[in-house]
Design a protein around this motif. Structure first.
Motif: not given
Length: 112
Positions: A17-18, A21-25, A27
């Protein structure tokens, strides 16, 4: 006796999870961290442990990284990061590592 150093090395990672990024892919910072972890795994497995580096007062320094993204990566399946020695100076002081990222289907989705 000289120890043989492998030229191609792979390390597998679960996308946490960490790492998203904000788009859930995956980072950008996760790509950088995965490459760093892969490099240190390669060095440690070839005799360049933290203790050995400290004893000799040396350590790896990144001068330049440029990512090329071909496709997004999402959590749920592991990714594999390769390390290839791309070049070495005559005195062995400077070297270049090339990285590729592969999804669970072994499709290349990024490189550096």
């Amino acid at each position: 006796k000289k120890k043989k150093i492998n030229i191609m090395y792979f390390k597998e990672f679960d996308i946490r999870w960490s790492d998203l990024d904000a788009n859930r892919h995956l980072a950008n910072s996760a790509y950088i961290n995965f490459m760093s972890h892969t490099r240190m795994g390669f060095l440690i497995e070839n005799g360049f442990t933290q203790r050995e580096l400290a004893k000799n007062n040396i350590g790896p320094v990144v001068f330049y990284e440029h990512m090329y993204y071909f496709k997004e990566a999402f959590p749920g399946k592991p990714v594999k990061v390769s390390l290839e020695v791309g070049g070495l100076s005559e005195d062995g002081m400077f070297f270049e590592f090339l990285h590729n990222f592969y999804d669970a289907n072994e499709k290349n989705f990024a490189s550096c």
